[in-house]
Design a protein around this motif. Structure first.
Motif, PDB file in Angstrom:
ATOM      1  N   CYS A  58       0.836  -1.215   0.000  1.00 15.64           N
ATOM      2  CA  CYS A  58       0.000   0.000   0.000  1.00 15.64           C
ATOM      3  C   CYS A  58       0.864   1.255   0.000  1.00 15.64           C
ATOM      4  N   TYR A  59       1.887   1.291   0.829  1.00 16.47           N
ATOM      5  CA  TYR A  59       2.755   2.460   0.858  1.00 16.47           C
ATOM      6  C   TYR A  59       3.485   2.636  -0.473  1.00 16.47           C
ATOM      7  N   ALA A  60       4.010   1.544  -1.029  1.00 15.12           N
ATOM      8  CA  ALA A  60       4.752   1.642  -2.288  1.00 15.12           C
ATOM      9  C   ALA A  60       3.872   2.148  -3.425  1.00 15.12           C
ATOM     10  N   SER A  61       2.574   1.838  -3.358  1.00  9.75           N
ATOM     11  CA  SER A  61       1.650   2.264  -4.425  1.00  9.75           C
ATOM     12  C   SER A  61       1.095   3.660  -4.191  1.00  9.75           C
ATOM     13  N   GLY A  62       1.482   4.312  -3.092  1.00 15.38           N
ATOM     14  CA  GLY A  62       0.949   5.635  -2.776  1.00 15.38           C
ATOM     15  C   GLY A  62      -0.425   5.598  -2.153  1.00 15.38           C
ATOM     16  N   THR A  63      -0.824   4.446  -1.629  1.00 13.01           N
ATOM     17  CA  THR A  63      -2.159   4.290  -1.057  1.00 13.01           C
ATOM     18  C   THR A  63      -2.105   4.491   0.444  1.00 13.01           C
ATOM     19  N   TRP A  81      -2.337  -0.684  -8.841  1.00 14.60           N
ATOM     20  CA  TRP A  81      -0.878  -0.536  -8.966  1.00 14.60           C
ATOM     21  C   TRP A  81      -0.213  -1.896  -9.085  1.00 14.60           C
ATOM     22  N   LEU A  82      -0.658  -2.852  -8.285  1.00 19.43           N
ATOM     23  CA  LEU A  82      -0.066  -4.181  -8.290  1.00 19.43           C
ATOM     24  C   LEU A  82      -0.346  -4.901  -9.604  1.00 19.43           C
ATOM     25  N   ALA A  83      -1.552  -4.731 -10.122  1.00 12.38           N
ATOM     26  CA  ALA A  83      -1.924  -5.398 -11.369  1.00 12.38           C
ATOM     27  C   ALA A  83      -1.194  -4.816 -12.576  1.00 12.38           C
ATOM     28  N   GLN A  84      -0.732  -3.586 -12.471  1.00 15.74           N
ATOM     29  CA  GLN A  84      -0.111  -2.900 -13.613  1.00 15.74           C
ATOM     30  C   GLN A  84       1.408  -2.795 -13.494  1.00 15.74           C
ATOM     31  N   ARG A  85       2.014  -3.637 -12.671  1.00 17.16           N
ATOM     32  CA  ARG A  85       3.474  -3.566 -12.572  1.00 17.16           C
ATOM     33  C   ARG A  85       4.101  -3.894 -13.919  1.00 17.16           C
ATOM     34  N   PRO A  86       5.161  -3.176 -14.293  1.00 17.93           N
ATOM     35  CA  PRO A  86       5.802  -3.419 -15.597  1.00 17.93           C
ATOM     36  C   PRO A  86       6.432  -4.805 -15.672  1.00 17.93           C
ATOM     37  N   ARG A 122       5.279  11.612   5.811  1.00 17.63           N
ATOM     38  CA  ARG A 122       5.994  12.890   5.764  1.00 17.63           C
ATOM     39  C   ARG A 122       7.302  12.659   5.005  1.00 17.63           C
ATOM     40  N   GLY A 123       7.289  12.928   3.716  1.00 17.07           N
ATOM     41  CA  GLY A 123       8.461  12.658   2.893  1.00 17.07           C
ATOM     42  C   GLY A 123       8.183  11.503   1.953  1.00 17.07           C
ATOM     43  N   PRO A 124       9.216  10.897   1.371  1.00 20.79           N
ATOM     44  CA  PRO A 124       9.005   9.801   0.414  1.00 20.79           C
ATOM     45  C   PRO A 124       8.479   8.552   1.103  1.00 20.79           C
ATOM     46  N   ALA A 125       7.693   7.783   0.354  1.00 20.24           N
ATOM     47  CA  ALA A 125       7.164   6.527   0.885  1.00 20.24           C
ATOM     48  C   ALA A 125       8.190   5.414   0.822  1.00 20.24           C
TER      49      ALA A 125
END
Length: 512
Positions: A45-50, A74-79, A202-205
């Motif tokens: 969730c954090y990595a996807s910005g959720t 986000w998980l379904a659309q990983r490159p 607060r800052g990057p995930a």
């Protein structure tokens, strides 16, 4: 949950996040395994910005039942170049592929992956049981791997540093949650549980740690490293606390060999301990609450409620900087629920820890404690007094055992004293039996019952049971004058203690 060779991500994991509000909870063979799976989902969730934009938004965001669907998307659309394969030869999910040249010769049976089956983590001792070749189903191996990353105890790995990646690969540090209690707020569904435990960033995930050889630079094993800085919550919740490599069977349905060594070390700050509550050590210093073989989690439950109450009463404003401060952001009920009625909002606080004796994992301990916004003061009173009453009863049992011992053994050898007293000591049975009445006390308090009346009933239940346990410990005494004298002395001492001025008021005069 995961692909085993070729596809990107099994849709079941995507579906799990997409339909998280239709799922009650995650399953696992142990409390630690369940926590480890939740940690992995939080990292996604954090990595996807959720996650919520701010603490102010957090209470409303928790109630948004579609709020986790961006993580599923986000998980379904990983490159395609981002591999999510447990057995990929170069980027195996959650593992260190640098161990591949050594796996067949230096690996062990899959039992080494399961914390409860390892035994002493000083694995230079005789560990023949770890050679057992019985394969482990892939799903079970994946969950066990996540649990090792999160809860693995300290010790010495049985892998050879000289023959593999370097001397310090044998130095197993205790992993991130291996030395403290982890508290997770539980909602009515998996979706609500994840949202309750996702904090504003607060800052990057930070980035998800998919595999050892991709992304950030990681430690080597020639010398002992310092802890690396955490890049964000996605990094924190997915860090690779062990270097692990799994070998699949020919069908790919099981794991039949494992290689396990030291993993990453993190430099943690207070911001990375948002769920921690602090307790005093014997030397007077404080540290995050830890799991204990002799002190059950419920005996410290009042610390959880105190943390919320403190946040709600803060005059300078609530920044939502910890789990407990965010829980205090939920509007308090104007009035307590009618007796027997559920509060308008209920959250359970689930505390989990791993008890280890030096380098040996002993047992998982956990406890679930109800919380309702605005009732934290009542819940604190009930839990604090409930623990205090149980502590005093235990002390009375100890003194009663001493009274019996002093009669039965008038001229003891000093070396025999402890074993002799233990013969009459009912404290173990008392602590085991008190958890259920304590849970009932907290449940009734959450349902709006009168706290003082509940404490009175709880005290009678606990003290009556304790006196019975004491009497049963005294039953084997011989039916002669000395036995009768010892039995009477112990029971009298117990009753006197519970009726003394220093006893909690709920106990005085209740037992005869």
């Amino acid at each position: 949950m995961l692909t085993l060779g070729g596809q990107l991500v099994d849709l079941s994991l995507v579906k799990l996040l997409h339909d998280a509000d239709d799922v009650r909870s995650v399953e696992g063979g142990t409390p630690g395994e369940r926590v480890a799976v939740i940690e992995f989902l939080l990292a996604i969730c954090y990595a996807s910005g959720t996650y919520p934009d701010s603490s102010e938004q957090w209470p409303a965001w928790v109630d948004q039942k579609d709020a986790l669907r961006p993580a599923a998307k986000w998980l379904a659309q990983r490159p395609e170049e981002e591999i999510w394969d447990l057995f990929h030869p170069v980027e195996p999910l959650g593992q260190n592929s640098l161990l591949a040249p050594f796996l067949d010769e230096h690996g062990a049976g899959p039992a080494q992956l399961v914390i409860e089956r390892v035994g002493d983590y000083n694995q230079f001792f005789d560990h023949h049981h770890l050679e057992h070749p019985s394969p482990l189903p892939v799903a079970q191996a994946f969950r066990a791997m996540l649990t090792q990353h999160v809860y693995g105890p300290a010790g010495r790995a049985r892998i050879s540093g000289k023959k593999t990646l370097g001397d310090t690969i044998t130095n197993l540090a205790a992993t991130r949650l291996g030395t403290r209690i982890r508290v997770i707020a539980l909602g009515e569904s998996l979706g609500e549980t994840l949202r309750l435990n996702l904090a504003p960033v607060r800052g990057p995930a930070g980035e998800l740690n998919r595999t050892w050889t991709d992304g950030k630079e990681r430690r080597g094993f020639k010398t002992k490293p310092g802890g690396r800085a955490v890049t964000g919550p996605a990094d924190l919740h997915s860090y690779l606390g062990r270097s692990i490599l799994l070998r699949p069977t020919r069908t790919g349905e099981h794991v039949d060999r494992v290689l396990l060594g030291a993993g990453e070390l993190l430099a943690l700050a207070n911001e990375h301990l948002q769920d921690a509550v602090y307790a005093k050590k014997a030397d007077g210093t404080s540290k995050p609450l830890w799991a204990s073989a002799t002190r059950a989690v419920w005996r410290e439950a009042h610390a959880l409620y105190a943390a919320v109450a403190e946040a709600r009463s803060t005059t300078g404003g609530n920044d939502g900087g910890t789990l407990y401060r965010r829980l205090a952001l939920f509007p308090a009920q104007d009035v307590a629920p009618e007796p027997g009625q559920q509060p308008a909002r209920r959250v359970d606080l689930w505390a989990v820890g791993l008890v280890a004796k030096q380098t040996t994992a002993i047992a998982w301990v956990d406890g679930v404690f109800p919380f309702a916004p605005g009732l934290e003061a009542r819940l604190y009173l009930a839990s604090y007094r409930g623990s205090e009453i149980a502590e005093f009863v235990a002390s009375a049992l100890s003194k009663a055992a001493y009274a019996a011992w002093s009669v039965v053994y008038p001229n003891p050898k000093p070396s025999d004293k402890n074993a002799q007293i233990a013969r009459f000591d009912a404290r173990g049975r008392h602590w085991e039996a008190t958890r259920e009445p304590f849970d009932l006390l907290m449940e009734e308090t959450t349902l709006g019952e009168d706290v003082h009346a509940c404490l009175q009933e709880y005290a009678v239940t606990v003290a009556t049971a304790a006196r019975r346990f004491l009497a049963e410990c005294l039953d084997p005494l011989p039916r002669n004058s000395q036995g009768a004298k010892a039995r009477a002395a112990a029971l009298r001492k117990f009753d006197v203690e519970l009726d003394s001025a220093k006893a909690p008021t709920e106990l005085r005069g209740e037992i005869s």
